[in-house]
Design a protein around this motif. Structure first.
Motif: not given
Length: 296
Positions: A19-25
């Motif tokens: 989802g939206d947090a993909w760049k870190t998670t």
């Protein structure tokens, strides 16, 4: 992603999963998986591989990652695919994706019929990179080349490495009975509850350079504590380490590990326990370590 190295595809897959947090998670998931499979000198900061000073790996780790990936039948199928057609959508006409791995394209000058798949990579900082696998005579080898200054050279050097491996190394059996059994006590506080037998349940296999032999050049050591801490229905891990007896120009010294079987037997009545070495048979300790651990 795997055929034409689409960085946008890598980002899309990560976003689909996280989802939206993909760049870190998603990179966190990548690092967890890398650690889990033994790629200990790898650190990801993004899912696509574009340059970042904190995004790195090694030839050894990329070999480990490819070997793990090839256990997945879908990945196997994709990596040996030359072209794939994406059907027409409301955004575009049908289009063909072509693999960047020239070693599996029959009409290419770099074609190698033994190659079963691989993955290219390129950034200005990393140069032209490639990790490829080949199967010959039922055996699979992986070669990794990094920081080439030429697109074609990475395939040429991979082919040379694979050829050298198949021509100069032999898959060698390590018979199970060549790894000595070892007795280990089961201890709970001040009581000796029983003992465990540690042994190889089956043969193992080692790629060994043709200039080396098991009898003369390989050392196997059974690694266990002096005693296992007893737990009801406990699982007691044990392994043997395989290494070269002396440094060699052909192979690294640490060759790997062999998982061992542990079976336990409890006493009818626990016995008093007074010391760490109590209960171990001297001959078992001597046979399970040192340069004479391997007997052929």
């Amino acid at each position: 992603l795997l055929l034409s190295s689409g960085n946008d595809a890598a980002a899309t897959i990560a976003q689909l999963i996280d989802g939206d947090a993909w760049k870190t998670t998603f990179p966190e998931k990548m690092n967890q998986k890398a650690a889990e499979i033994g790629a200990s000198d790898t650190h990801f900061t993004n899912p696509h591989g574009l340059h970042d000073d904190e995004h790195y790996s090694t030839a050894k780790d990329l070999c480990t990652i490819l070997a793990y990936a090839l256990k997945n039948k879908t990945v196997q199928e994709i990596l040996k695919t030359e072209t794939y057609t994406i059907g027409e959508t409301n955004k575009s006409d049908a289009r063909d994706l072509k693999t960047t791995n020239e070693l599996i394209i029959p009409t290419d000058t770099n074609y190698d019929p033994n190659v079963i798949g691989g993955k290219t990579g390129f950034t200005e900082e990393a140069g032209y990179c490639f990790a490829g696998a080949a199967r010959k005579g039922g055996n699979v080898l992986i070669a990794v080349v990094l920081k080439n200054d030429d697109d074609q050279k990475r395939f040429e050097e991979t082919a040379k490495l694979l050829s050298y491996g198949f021509n100069n190394f032999t898959k060698t059996e390590i018979p199970s009975d060549s790894i000595p059994r070892k007795k280990v006590g089961l201890v709970a506080e001040d009581k000796r509850m029983g003992e465990a037998s540690v042994y190889a349940g089956s043969s193992a296999y080692l790629w060994l350079h043709n200039g080396l032999t098991l009898a003369d050049n390989v050392r196997i050591e059974t690694n266990t504590p002096e005693n296992f801490i007893y737990e009801e229905n406990g699982v007691y891990p044990a392994q043997a380490t395989v290494s070269l007896s002396e440094p060699s120009r052909y192979m690294k010294s640490e060759l790997g590990t062999i998982p061992l079987t542990v079976t336990t037997a409890l006493y009818d009545t626990p016995k008093p326990f007074t010391g760490e070495n109590e209960g171990n048979e001297p001959e078992n300790n001597a046979a399970s370590s040192g340069p004479n651990a391997l007997t052929i």
